[in-house]
Design a protein around this motif. Structure first.
Motif, PDB file in Angstrom:
ATOM      1  N   LYS A 131       0.828  -1.204   0.000  1.00 65.03           N
ATOM      2  CA  LYS A 131       0.000   0.000   0.000  1.00 65.03           C
ATOM      3  C   LYS A 131       0.866   1.260   0.000  1.00 65.03           C
ATOM      4  O   LYS A 131       2.003   1.247   0.442  1.00 65.03           O
ATOM      5  N   GLY A 132       0.285   2.367  -0.468  1.00 68.49           N
ATOM      6  CA  GLY A 132       0.984   3.649  -0.453  1.00 68.49           C
ATOM      7  C   GLY A 132       0.684   4.465  -1.685  1.00 68.49           C
ATOM      8  O   GLY A 132       0.598   3.923  -2.790  1.00 68.49           O
ATOM      9  N   ASP A 133       0.531   5.772  -1.497  1.00 70.11           N
ATOM     10  CA  ASP A 133       0.247   6.674  -2.613  1.00 70.11           C
ATOM     11  C   ASP A 133       1.519   7.235  -3.238  1.00 70.11           C
ATOM     12  O   ASP A 133       1.498   7.757  -4.345  1.00 70.11           O
ATOM     13  N   THR A 134       2.631   7.173  -2.504  1.00 69.13           N
ATOM     14  CA  THR A 134       3.898   7.696  -3.002  1.00 69.13           C
ATOM     15  C   THR A 134       4.974   6.615  -2.861  1.00 69.13           C
ATOM     16  O   THR A 134       4.788   5.626  -2.152  1.00 69.13           O
ATOM     17  N   THR A 135       6.101   6.840  -3.521  1.00 66.38           N
ATOM     18  CA  THR A 135       7.219   5.897  -3.424  1.00 66.38           C
ATOM     19  C   THR A 135       7.685   5.763  -1.974  1.00 66.38           C
ATOM     20  O   THR A 135       7.968   4.666  -1.495  1.00 66.38           O
ATOM     21  N   TYR A 136       7.749   6.890  -1.273  1.00 63.45           N
ATOM     22  CA  TYR A 136       8.187   6.881   0.130  1.00 63.45           C
ATOM     23  C   TYR A 136       7.241   6.028   0.979  1.00 63.45           C
ATOM     24  O   TYR A 136       7.692   5.209   1.791  1.00 63.45           O
ATOM     25  N   LEU A 165       7.739  -3.582  14.456  1.00 65.08           N
ATOM     26  CA  LEU A 165       6.463  -3.992  15.040  1.00 65.08           C
ATOM     27  C   LEU A 165       6.607  -5.229  15.925  1.00 65.08           C
ATOM     28  O   LEU A 165       7.465  -6.085  15.691  1.00 65.08           O
ATOM     29  N   LYS A 166       5.737  -5.317  16.913  1.00 66.51           N
ATOM     30  CA  LYS A 166       5.668  -6.535  17.714  1.00 66.51           C
ATOM     31  C   LYS A 166       5.090  -7.648  16.848  1.00 66.51           C
ATOM     32  O   LYS A 166       4.368  -7.382  15.881  1.00 66.51           O
ATOM     33  N   LYS A 167       5.385  -8.883  17.188  1.00 64.26           N
ATOM     34  CA  LYS A 167       4.947 -10.019  16.380  1.00 64.26           C
ATOM     35  C   LYS A 167       3.436 -10.039  16.203  1.00 64.26           C
ATOM     36  O   LYS A 167       2.925 -10.294  15.115  1.00 64.26           O
ATOM     37  N   LYS A 168       2.705  -9.736  17.269  1.00 65.44           N
ATOM     38  CA  LYS A 168       1.239  -9.772  17.182  1.00 65.44           C
ATOM     39  C   LYS A 168       0.709  -8.676  16.272  1.00 65.44           C
ATOM     40  O   LYS A 168      -0.301  -8.852  15.584  1.00 65.44           O
ATOM     41  N   ASP A 169       1.397  -7.525  16.228  1.00 71.01           N
ATOM     42  CA  ASP A 169       0.975  -6.433  15.351  1.00 71.01           C
ATOM     43  C   ASP A 169       1.386  -6.694  13.904  1.00 71.01           C
ATOM     44  O   ASP A 169       0.689  -6.294  12.973  1.00 71.01           O
ATOM     45  N   LEU A 170       2.507  -7.383  13.740  1.00 72.20           N
ATOM     46  CA  LEU A 170       2.990  -7.701  12.388  1.00 72.20           C
ATOM     47  C   LEU A 170       2.040  -8.657  11.671  1.00 72.20           C
ATOM     48  O   LEU A 170       1.855  -8.567  10.453  1.00 72.20           O
ATOM     49  N   LYS A 171       1.415  -9.544  12.425  1.00 72.29           N
ATOM     50  CA  LYS A 171       0.498 -10.526  11.832  1.00 72.29           C
ATOM     51  C   LYS A 171      -0.698  -9.862  11.162  1.00 72.29           C
ATOM     52  O   LYS A 171      -1.209 -10.362  10.161  1.00 72.29           O
ATOM     53  N   THR A 172      -1.147  -8.746  11.712  1.00 66.52           N
ATOM     54  CA  THR A 172      -2.340  -8.073  11.172  1.00 66.52           C
ATOM     55  C   THR A 172      -2.004  -6.797  10.408  1.00 66.52           C
ATOM     56  O   THR A 172      -2.901  -6.088   9.965  1.00 66.52           O
ATOM     57  N   PHE A 173      -0.704  -6.517  10.252  1.00 66.40           N
ATOM     58  CA  PHE A 173      -0.284  -5.264   9.614  1.00 66.40           C
ATOM     59  C   PHE A 173      -0.592  -5.262   8.118  1.00 66.40           C
ATOM     60  O   PHE A 173      -0.255  -6.189   7.398  1.00 66.40           O
ATOM     61  N   GLU A 174      -1.248  -4.196   7.671  1.00 66.62           N
ATOM     62  CA  GLU A 174      -1.537  -4.024   6.248  1.00 66.62           C
ATOM     63  C   GLU A 174      -0.869  -2.778   5.676  1.00 66.62           C
ATOM     64  O   GLU A 174      -0.592  -2.705   4.486  1.00 66.62           O
ATOM     65  N   GLY A 175      -0.616  -1.791   6.526  1.00 68.52           N
ATOM     66  CA  GLY A 175       0.040  -0.574   6.061  1.00 68.52           C
ATOM     67  C   GLY A 175      -0.066   0.523   7.092  1.00 68.52           C
ATOM     68  O   GLY A 175      -0.985   0.547   7.912  1.00 68.52           O
ATOM     69  N   LEU A 176       0.909   1.437   7.085  1.00 69.84           N
ATOM     70  CA  LEU A 176       0.876   2.590   7.976  1.00 69.84           C
ATOM     71  C   LEU A 176      -0.191   3.570   7.511  1.00 69.84           C
ATOM     72  O   LEU A 176      -0.578   3.596   6.345  1.00 69.84           O
ATOM     73  N   ASP A 177      -0.645   4.386   8.448  1.00 72.61           N
ATOM     74  CA  ASP A 177      -1.640   5.410   8.130  1.00 72.61           C
ATOM     75  C   ASP A 177      -0.898   6.726   7.909  1.00 72.61           C
ATOM     76  O   ASP A 177      -0.176   7.197   8.785  1.00 72.61           O
ATOM     77  N   PHE A 178      -1.053   7.309   6.737  1.00 73.00           N
ATOM     78  CA  PHE A 178      -0.369   8.552   6.381  1.00 73.00           C
ATOM     79  C   PHE A 178      -1.376   9.688   6.181  1.00 73.00           C
ATOM     80  O   PHE A 178      -2.512   9.456   5.771  1.00 73.00           O
ATOM     81  N   PHE A 179      -0.907  10.899   6.458  1.00 75.54           N
ATOM     82  CA  PHE A 179      -1.640  12.057   5.977  1.00 75.54           C
ATOM     83  C   PHE A 179      -1.564  12.035   4.446  1.00 75.54           C
ATOM     84  O   PHE A 179      -0.606  11.506   3.878  1.00 75.54           O
ATOM     85  N   GLU A 180      -2.538  12.625   3.794  1.00 73.67           N
ATOM     86  CA  GLU A 180      -2.495  12.697   2.340  1.00 73.67           C
ATOM     87  C   GLU A 180      -1.310  13.556   1.906  1.00 73.67           C
ATOM     88  O   GLU A 180      -1.026  14.595   2.503  1.00 73.67           O
ATOM     89  N   PHE A 181      -0.597  13.105   0.871  1.00 70.40           N
ATOM     90  CA  PHE A 181       0.566  13.848   0.384  1.00 70.40           C
ATOM     91  C   PHE A 181       0.155  15.275   0.031  1.00 70.40           C
ATOM     92  O   PHE A 181      -0.861  15.511  -0.631  1.00 70.40           O
ATOM     93  N   ASP A 182       0.972  16.235   0.488  1.00 70.85           N
ATOM     94  CA  ASP A 182       0.669  17.647   0.260  1.00 70.85           C
ATOM     95  C   ASP A 182       1.979  18.377  -0.046  1.00 70.85           C
ATOM     96  O   ASP A 182       2.870  18.468   0.807  1.00 70.85           O
ATOM     97  N   SER A 183       2.094  18.881  -1.258  1.00 72.47           N
ATOM     98  CA  SER A 183       3.337  19.540  -1.690  1.00 72.47           C
ATOM     99  C   SER A 183       3.615  20.832  -0.933  1.00 72.47           C
ATOM    100  O   SER A 183       4.749  21.316  -0.929  1.00 72.47           O
ATOM    101  N   THR A 184       2.606  21.403  -0.284  1.00 73.96           N
ATOM    102  CA  THR A 184       2.838  22.641   0.480  1.00 73.96           C
ATOM    103  C   THR A 184       3.689  22.367   1.728  1.00 73.96           C
ATOM    104  O   THR A 184       4.178  23.308   2.358  1.00 73.96           O
ATOM    105  N   TYR A 185       3.844  21.082   2.069  1.00 73.61           N
ATOM    106  CA  TYR A 185       4.691  20.718   3.206  1.00 73.61           C
ATOM    107  C   TYR A 185       6.110  20.362   2.773  1.00 73.61           C
ATOM    108  O   TYR A 185       6.865  19.755   3.529  1.00 73.61           O
ATOM    109  N   ILE A 186       6.451  20.714   1.558  1.00 72.89           N
ATOM    110  CA  ILE A 186       7.845  20.633   1.101  1.00 72.89           C
ATOM    111  C   ILE A 186       8.348  22.066   1.023  1.00 72.89           C
ATOM    112  O   ILE A 186       7.875  22.863   0.207  1.00 72.89           O
ATOM    113  N   VAL A 187       9.277  22.436   1.906  1.00 72.75           N
ATOM    114  CA  VAL A 187       9.702  23.827   2.011  1.00 72.75           C
ATOM    115  C   VAL A 187      11.218  23.963   1.858  1.00 72.75           C
ATOM    116  O   VAL A 187      11.980  23.040   2.189  1.00 72.75           O
ATOM    117  N   ASN A 188      11.622  25.098   1.352  1.00 71.76           N
ATOM    118  CA  ASN A 188      13.044  25.439   1.288  1.00 71.76           C
ATOM    119  C   ASN A 188      13.420  26.169   2.567  1.00 71.76           C
ATOM    120  O   ASN A 188      12.920  27.281   2.826  1.00 71.76           O
TER     121      ASN A 188
END
Length: 219
Positions: free
Chosen positions: A45-50, A66-89
Motif C-alpha cells: 500500500k501507499g500513494d507515493t514511493t516513500y 512492530l511486535k509479532k502480534k501487530d505484524l500478523k495483522t499489519f496491512e500498512g501505515l496510516d499517512f496524511f495525504e501527500f501535500d506539496s505545500t509541506y515541502i519547504v526550502n
C-alpha cells in the motif's frame, strides 16, 4: 483373489488416457497453488514511493519494528495525504563548534548530539525555526547524516504524541529542502523495547503539520 492382468493391447490404449488425467491434475494443482499465492501476496500500500517503501520495510519481519502480534495483522501505515505545500526550502544557519550534549531518550540511554544549525522557513503562512542535530557517532563514522526531531499541534491527536523525525544530510549550500511528507514515528511508537531520542522542547512548531506518518493504531 488376484486381479486379472490387462491384455497388452488394452493396456497400450489405456496409457494415453492415464497420462492425460495425470497432466490435467498437475496443471490444476499448479493453477490452484499460484492462485492461492497471488491472493496471499497483497500489493504494497501507499500513494507515493516513500509510503510504499515504508510499508514494505514494516511488513518485512527481518526489519520491522512492530511486535509479532501487530505484524500478523499489519496491512500498512496510516499517512496524511501527500501535500506539496509541506515541502519547504529552509535557510540553514550553521552553528559551528557547538558543544556536544546528552540528548535524553525513552530509556536510560543518552544520545550524544550537537546542534548542527538552525533552519528558518515558512509553513502555513508563518515563519518557523527548528534546530537540526548531528550525532557524534555519525561524525566518527564519517557520515553526513543530520537528525531533525520535531513536535507540532497534531501530536496526541492524529499523530504520535511524542513527536516525529525527519532524516536529512548535510547540504552543500546554505539551504535545505524539508519534506514533512517524510516525517516518521520513532520506533518506540510501535514497540517499547526501542530506545528513542526525546524531541527537545525548543523544536516545537506552533502549527499543525498534516503530513507524514500518523499515529499507529493498534488492534
Amino acid at each position: 483373489m488376484l486381479q486379472k492382468r490387462m491384455p497388452l493391447q488394452s493396456l497400450t490404449r489405456a496409457y494415453p488416457l492415464v497420462l492425460y488425467k495425470i497432466l490435467t491434475l498437475v496443471v490444476l494443482a499448479t493453477f490452484l497453488v499460484s492462485t492461492s499465492c497471488a491472493k496471499k501476496k497483497r500489493p504494497i500500500k501507499g500513494d507515493t514511493t516513500y509510503q510504499k517503501k515504508q510499508n514494505a520495510f514494516f511488513k518485512d519481519a527481518s526489519t520491522s519494528p512492530l511486535k509479532k502480534k501487530d505484524l500478523k495483522t499489519f496491512e500498512g501505515l496510516d499517512f496524511f495525504e501527500f501535500d506539496s505545500t509541506y515541502i519547504v526550502n529552509a535557510k540553514l544557519k550553521r552553528t559551528p563548534n557547538n558543544e556536544w550534549f546528552n540528548m535524553k531518550t525513552t530509556t536510560k540511554r543518552v544520545s550524544e548530539e550537537r546542534i548542527y544549525g538552525v533552519l528558518y522557513f515558512e509553513l502555513n503562512g508563518k515563519q518557523h525555526q527548528l534546530n537540526i542535530y548531528q550525532g557524534k557517532e555519525a561524525v566518527e563514522e564519517g557520515d553526513d547524516y543530520l537528525f531533525l526531531p520535531f513536535l507540532d499541534e497534531t501530536n496526541g491527536l492524529e499523530s504520535y504524541g511524542g513527536g516525529r523525525y525527519i532524516d536529512s544530510n548535510i547540504p552543500k549550500g546554505n539551504t535545505l529542502i524539508l519534506d514533512f511528507n517524510t516525517a516518521y514515528n520513532p520506533y518506540c511508537a510501535y514497540n517499547s523495547k526501542y530506545s528513542c531520542p526525546i524531541v527537545p522542547r525548543e523544536n516545537y512548531l506552533k502549527t499543525r503539520v498534516e503530513a507524514g506518518v500518523k499515529r499507529f493504531k493498534k488492534d
